[in-house]
Write a protein that holds these residues in place. Structure first.
Motif, PDB file in Angstrom:
ATOM      1  N   GLY A 146      -2.033  -4.200  -0.602  1.00 18.92           N
ATOM      2  CA  GLY A 146      -2.761  -3.057  -1.155  1.00 18.92           C
ATOM      3  C   GLY A 146      -4.010  -2.706  -0.373  1.00 18.92           C
ATOM      4  N   LYS A 147      -4.347  -3.514   0.662  1.00 20.63           N
ATOM      5  CA  LYS A 147      -5.552  -3.251   1.451  1.00 20.63           C
ATOM      6  C   LYS A 147      -5.428  -1.983   2.287  1.00 20.63           C
ATOM      7  CE  LYS A 147      -7.004  -8.078   1.779  1.00 20.63           C
ATOM      8  NZ  LYS A 147      -7.255  -9.236   2.675  1.00 20.63           N
ATOM      9  N   ALA A 148      -4.198  -1.495   2.434  1.00 18.88           N
ATOM     10  CA  ALA A 148      -3.985  -0.267   3.209  1.00 18.88           C
ATOM     11  C   ALA A 148      -4.460   0.980   2.469  1.00 18.88           C
ATOM     12  CB  ALA A 148      -2.501  -0.125   3.559  1.00 18.88           C
ATOM     13  N   THR A 149      -4.768   0.855   1.185  1.00 14.03           N
ATOM     14  CA  THR A 149      -5.056   2.049   0.376  1.00 14.03           C
ATOM     15  C   THR A 149      -6.277   2.811   0.874  1.00 14.03           C
ATOM     16  OG1 THR A 149      -4.172   0.819  -1.506  1.00 14.03           O
ATOM     17  CG2 THR A 149      -5.243   2.895  -1.977  1.00 14.03           C
ATOM     18  N   TYR A 150      -7.366   2.110   1.193  1.00 14.84           N
ATOM     19  CA  TYR A 150      -8.578   2.796   1.656  1.00 14.84           C
ATOM     20  C   TYR A 150      -8.345   3.567   2.969  1.00 14.84           C
ATOM     21  CZ  TYR A 150     -11.436   0.627  -1.973  1.00 14.84           C
ATOM     22  OH  TYR A 150     -11.962   0.251  -3.181  1.00 14.84           O
ATOM     23  N   PRO A 151      -7.795   2.914   4.017  1.00 14.30           N
ATOM     24  CA  PRO A 151      -7.540   3.692   5.235  1.00 14.30           C
ATOM     25  C   PRO A 151      -6.523   4.810   5.028  1.00 14.30           C
ATOM     26  CG  PRO A 151      -6.648   1.457   5.435  1.00 14.30           C
ATOM     27  CD  PRO A 151      -7.522   1.483   4.236  1.00 14.30           C
ATOM     28  N   LEU A 152      -5.600   4.661   4.076  1.00 12.37           N
ATOM     29  CA  LEU A 152      -4.662   5.740   3.763  1.00 12.37           C
ATOM     30  C   LEU A 152      -5.395   6.949   3.196  1.00 12.37           C
ATOM     31  CD1 LEU A 152      -1.658   3.765   2.219  1.00 12.37           C
ATOM     32  CD2 LEU A 152      -1.569   5.221   4.257  1.00 12.37           C
ATOM     33  N   ILE A 153      -6.373   6.700   2.327  1.00  9.16           N
ATOM     34  CA  ILE A 153      -7.167   7.804   1.768  1.00  9.16           C
ATOM     35  C   ILE A 153      -7.938   8.514   2.879  1.00  9.16           C
ATOM     36  CG2 ILE A 153      -9.155   8.341   0.307  1.00  9.16           C
ATOM     37  CD1 ILE A 153      -8.215   6.074  -1.563  1.00  9.16           C
TER      38      ILE A 153
ATOM     39  N   TYR B 101      -5.706   2.986  -5.728  1.00 11.82           N
ATOM     40  CA  TYR B 101      -4.445   3.730  -5.695  1.00 11.82           C
ATOM     41  C   TYR B 101      -4.495   4.995  -6.568  1.00 11.82           C
ATOM     42  CZ  TYR B 101       0.473   4.925  -6.050  1.00 11.82           C
ATOM     43  OH  TYR B 101       1.665   5.603  -6.022  1.00 11.82           O
ATOM     44  N   PRO B 102      -5.119   4.958  -7.778  1.00  7.83           N
ATOM     45  CA  PRO B 102      -5.193   6.209  -8.564  1.00  7.83           C
ATOM     46  C   PRO B 102      -5.877   7.343  -7.806  1.00  7.83           C
ATOM     47  CG  PRO B 102      -5.752   4.326  -9.934  1.00  7.83           C
ATOM     48  CD  PRO B 102      -5.686   3.809  -8.532  1.00  7.83           C
ATOM     49  N   LEU B 103      -6.849   7.001  -6.970  1.00  5.41           N
ATOM     50  CA  LEU B 103      -7.542   8.011  -6.164  1.00  5.41           C
ATOM     51  C   LEU B 103      -6.617   8.571  -5.086  1.00  5.41           C
ATOM     52  CD1 LEU B 103     -10.163   9.471  -5.510  1.00  5.41           C
ATOM     53  CD2 LEU B 103     -10.948   7.426  -4.302  1.00  5.41           C
ATOM     54  N   LEU B 104      -5.874   7.699  -4.420  1.00  5.31           N
ATOM     55  CA  LEU B 104      -4.892   8.144  -3.427  1.00  5.31           C
ATOM     56  C   LEU B 104      -3.821   9.012  -4.083  1.00  5.31           C
ATOM     57  CD1 LEU B 104      -3.621   8.034  -0.576  1.00  5.31           C
ATOM     58  CD2 LEU B 104      -2.491   5.904  -1.276  1.00  5.31           C
ATOM     59  N   SER B 105      -3.366   8.592  -5.260  1.00  3.95           N
ATOM     60  CA  SER B 105      -2.335   9.329  -5.980  1.00  3.95           C
ATOM     61  C   SER B 105      -2.809  10.739  -6.333  1.00  3.95           C
ATOM     62  CB  SER B 105      -1.945   8.563  -7.249  1.00  3.95           C
ATOM     63  OG  SER B 105      -0.940   9.243  -7.966  1.00  3.95           O
ATOM     64  N   TYR B 106      -4.065  10.850  -6.743  1.00  2.31           N
ATOM     65  CA  TYR B 106      -4.617  12.176  -7.072  1.00  2.31           C
ATOM     66  C   TYR B 106      -4.697  13.062  -5.833  1.00  2.31           C
ATOM     67  CZ  TYR B 106      -8.042  15.788  -8.014  1.00  2.31           C
ATOM     68  OH  TYR B 106      -8.679  17.008  -8.096  1.00  2.31           O
ATOM     69  N   LEU B 107      -5.175  12.505  -4.718  1.00  4.58           N
ATOM     70  CA  LEU B 107      -5.335  13.283  -3.491  1.00  4.58           C
ATOM     71  C   LEU B 107      -3.982  13.724  -2.931  1.00  4.58           C
ATOM     72  CD1 LEU B 107      -8.191  11.234  -1.773  1.00  4.58           C
ATOM     73  CD2 LEU B 107      -8.366  13.543  -2.724  1.00  4.58           C
ATOM     74  N   LEU B 108      -2.930  12.956  -3.240  1.00  5.97           N
ATOM     75  CA  LEU B 108      -1.580  13.339  -2.825  1.00  5.97           C
ATOM     76  C   LEU B 108      -0.956  14.357  -3.780  1.00  5.97           C
ATOM     77  CD1 LEU B 108      -0.207   9.852  -1.728  1.00  5.97           C
ATOM     78  CD2 LEU B 108      -0.398  11.883  -0.260  1.00  5.97           C
ATOM     79  N   GLY B 109      -1.656  14.650  -4.900  1.00  5.91           N
ATOM     80  CA  GLY B 109      -1.158  15.624  -5.867  1.00  5.91           C
ATOM     81  C   GLY B 109      -0.182  15.050  -6.866  1.00  5.91           C
TER      82      GLY B 109
ATOM     83  N   GLU C 286      -9.496   6.407 -14.877  1.00  2.64           N
ATOM     84  CA  GLU C 286      -9.482   5.167 -14.095  1.00  2.64           C
ATOM     85  C   GLU C 286     -10.838   4.861 -13.465  1.00  2.64           C
ATOM     86  OE1 GLU C 286      -7.168   2.955 -13.738  1.00  2.64           O
ATOM     87  OE2 GLU C 286      -5.444   3.937 -14.640  1.00  2.64           O
ATOM     88  N   SER C 287     -11.654   5.894 -13.237  1.00  3.84           N
ATOM     89  CA  SER C 287     -12.976   5.710 -12.612  1.00  3.84           C
ATOM     90  C   SER C 287     -13.989   5.331 -13.678  1.00  3.84           C
ATOM     91  CB  SER C 287     -13.402   7.003 -11.900  1.00  3.84           C
ATOM     92  OG  SER C 287     -12.413   7.422 -11.002  1.00  3.84           O
ATOM     93  N   ASN C 288     -13.771   4.161 -14.275  1.00  4.63           N
ATOM     94  CA  ASN C 288     -14.502   3.812 -15.494  1.00  4.63           C
ATOM     95  C   ASN C 288     -15.657   2.840 -15.289  1.00  4.63           C
ATOM     96  OD1 ASN C 288     -12.975   1.614 -14.836  1.00  4.63           O
ATOM     97  ND2 ASN C 288     -11.686   1.668 -16.665  1.00  4.63           N
ATOM     98  N   ASN C 289     -16.135   2.663 -14.045  1.00  2.00           N
ATOM     99  CA  ASN C 289     -17.358   1.881 -13.856  1.00  2.00           C
ATOM    100  C   ASN C 289     -18.122   2.437 -12.663  1.00  2.00           C
ATOM    101  OD1 ASN C 289     -16.544   0.503 -11.356  1.00  2.00           O
ATOM    102  ND2 ASN C 289     -15.144  -0.675 -12.647  1.00  2.00           N
TER     103      ASN C 289
END
Length: 612
Positions: A490-497, A530-538, A548-551
């Protein structure tokens, strides 16, 4: 020579050659000292008086999660490593006292066998007692020598023992006995000493039988027992540990966590806790697994429960202060760091206390911690970097750059100082223009040539994203994404964004579709962000992302990446509002905060130049 003949006559199993030489004792002693000096030379002189656990593990200490999962050689290499000069000195003293005696009694090769098997046996029992711990030192092997000496005293006639047991050997036995009594209470230490003593006693007994054997069959039977013991020790550690309480699962969980597979570690911790629901260590490692998955609230609850169940306090406090900082509980961070330092914890935690003070705008206290790093702990470069980060939080960029200059003067290759210089120059250049921005880009280009640490390319990609160098951001993100393990963990998520936002800015729709297919096929771990990536992908809605952005920390990341998206889409007012939140209330230790500052500087410069 006449004396040797007389002794052999008294005890016919003893060969005259068995009494000569202390060569192996001296060689082992020199090896221990040599390894210690090499470790201090090639790492840091700070390890001379007190070697860090991380350094010892890197150099071959026995660390349960590694030793139990394919690296059994650590059981032997750990006996040549020590946690500081005084640990080494005390062990070498007893090694000389006992080793020279045992080598003269058993002969060189049998002495080496006793030493090595005892080291392995000591490590085995230590792992069975504390499977998640790290251990190093020659004490287990030395207790094995004591066991062999006891065998000699028991099996030989008293006249022989009285003649051969010198004051040196007696002194070594007394020292070992005192050390054992003083070590009672530390589970791993006592287990290590008992394992060495028992192993040395057994091997010593077999060696005495071999010396007394009159025929070849009896000698072969003796050594068959020795080989069986060695194989048994290897099997115990590598394949079938005596997992009475399920401790082996805990070691496996830590191994998975160390390898970046936090979800697998969490599942194993849950299995372990089904059998041991009140295990402080189990609850703590479940909390650490959740912390790695960015489940901060659940992680904090686990860490608090672990402390109540008696988990190792220094480890628990170190974990809790990280979770508390991410959640914005800065008073808790300050309290935990203070307590941790009183317990002798790593001075690096001062950084987090200073940042917590800066988050609360208590800058005098933050600067006091920076001065403490410099003056009390003699860490000039670290103190200068911390001062620079505090100054940046106050918007004093030129002074921050001066502090970075001092840090680089102390250590020109210090990565954190170079990275911070890139961001500070970029922020100053974005707001004022001129040479600062170009100097930042030039330095970033030089740093980007070193691909030995792919993780830093995520940072470089984010900086390029903030500066509008979208092609460069894509290339740097791809360096990290080339690692297959990053997709699994799951470490790939940030560079994917970062790559997705850069591709959107470049209007490369085909590449965006290809990236989306890669995410579906290869990204197996769907933890935050991942929820952030999912949103940006539509794929999901803004309301779902907001839930999900709860803190505080998740909000910092969400505001930054959505600000980049707004900026690229021409929605500069919305971008400015989000970036204001990042800079004014965001997590000061996050990359998103650093790059958010320079992106806001770009926006401010644009608004001034256009008069808007």
């Amino acid at each position: 020579m006449a004396d040797d003949v007389e002794r052999a006559a008294v005890s016919p199993g003893i060969a005259s050659g068995a009494w000569s030489g202390r060569r192996a004792t001296l060689v082992i002693l020199v090896l221990n000292v040599g390894v210690f000096l090499a470790m201090c030379t090639f790492t840091s002189f700070d390890n001379f008086l007190r070697t860090s656990t991380a350094t010892a593990i890197e150099w071959g200490a026995s660390y349960g999660p590694d030793t139990l999962t394919g690296q059994p050689w650590r059981l032997l290499t750990s006996s040549f490593l020590h946690f500081g000069f005084f640990h080494l000195a005390s062990n070498m003293l007893v090694l000389w006292l006992l080793g020279s005696q045992v080598e003269r009694m058993y002969g060189t090769w049998r002495f080496i066998l006793i030493y090595m098997v005892s080291a392995v046996g000591a490590g085995c029992l230590s792992l069975l007692a504390v499977p998640t711990g790290a251990g190093a030192g020659a004490s287990g092997a030395i207790y094995g020598l004591a066991g062999a000496l006891l065998v000699f005293a028991i099996t030989e006639p008293w006249p022989v023992v009285r003649v051969l047991l010198t004051r040196t050997g007696i002194g070594g036995l007394i020292y070992a006995a005192i050390s054992f009594v003083l070590g009672i209470g530390g589970g791993a230490q006592v287990a290590n000493h008992l394992g060495g003593l028992f192993s040395g006693f057994l091997i010593g007994y077999f060696c005495r039988r071999d010396l007394r054997s009159r025929n070849r069959l009896e000698k072969m039977a003796t050594w068959a027992w020795v080989v069986s013991l060695l194989v048994g020790l290897f099997v115990v550690v590598t394949y079938a540990p005596f997992d009475i309480k399920g401790n082996y699962k805990l070691a496996l969980a830590v191994h998975e966590l160390d390898q970046g597979r936090a979800r697998a570690a969490l599942a194993i911790c849950d299995e372990f806790l089904e059998r041991n629901p009140k295990s402080g260590s189990g609850i703590l490692y479940r909390g650490l697994s959740r912390l790695a998955l960015k489940e901060d609230e659940a992680a904090l609850a686990d860490i608090n429960a672990a402390i109540k169940q008696g988990a190792e306090l220094k480890a628990a406090l170190g974990a809790r202060m990280g979770a508390a900082f991410d959640l914005g509980y800065y008073r808790q961070v300050i309290s935990d760091v203070t307590e941790l330092l009183e317990l002798g914890g790593d001075v690096n935690c001062i950084y987090l206390r200073a940042m917590a003070c800066a988050q609360l705008h208590e800058f005098d206290e933050a600067f006091a911690d920076a001065r403490k790093l410099t003056r009390v702990f003699s860490r000039k470069a670290d103190g200068a970097i911390l001062s620079a980060e505090i100054l940046r939080a106050q918007g004093r960029l030129k002074e921050a750059l001066t502090e970075i200059g001092e840090a680089l003067q102390a250590d020109p290759d210090l990565k954190r100082a170079l990275h911070l210089k890139v961001v500070l120059l970029a922020e100053e250049g974005s707001s004022e223009g001129g040479t600062s921005l170009q100097e930042s880009l030039d330095l970033l280009g030089r740093l980007g040539r070193d691909r030995s640490q792919p993780r830093q390319f995520v940072y470089y990609a984010m900086i390029r994203l903030g500066l509008g160098d979208y092609e460069g951001a894509v290339k740097d993100a791809d360096v990290f994404l080339a690692q297959e393990d990053a997709w699994k963990s799951g470490k790939a998520t940030y560079p994917l964004i970062i790559k997705l936002l850069a591709l959107q800015a470049l209007h490369r729709e085909d590449a965006q579709e290809s990236l989306a297919l890669q995410v579906k096929k290869k990204l197996s771990e769907h933890c935050w962000p991942y929820p952030l990536l999912s949103y940006l992908l539509g794929w999901t809605s803004l309301s779902e992302l907001t839930g999900e952005s709860n803190n505080l920390s998740r909000q910092t990341e969400t505001d930054f990446y959505l600000a980049v998206s707004d900026f690229e889409g021409g929605r500069k007012t919305a971008a400015r509002e989000r970036l204001d939140k990042v800079v004014e209330r965001g997590n000061l230790t996050y990359m998103e905060y650093e790059v958010g500052r320079l992106l806001r500087a770009r926006l401010l410069k644009d608004s001034i130049s256009t008069g808007k």
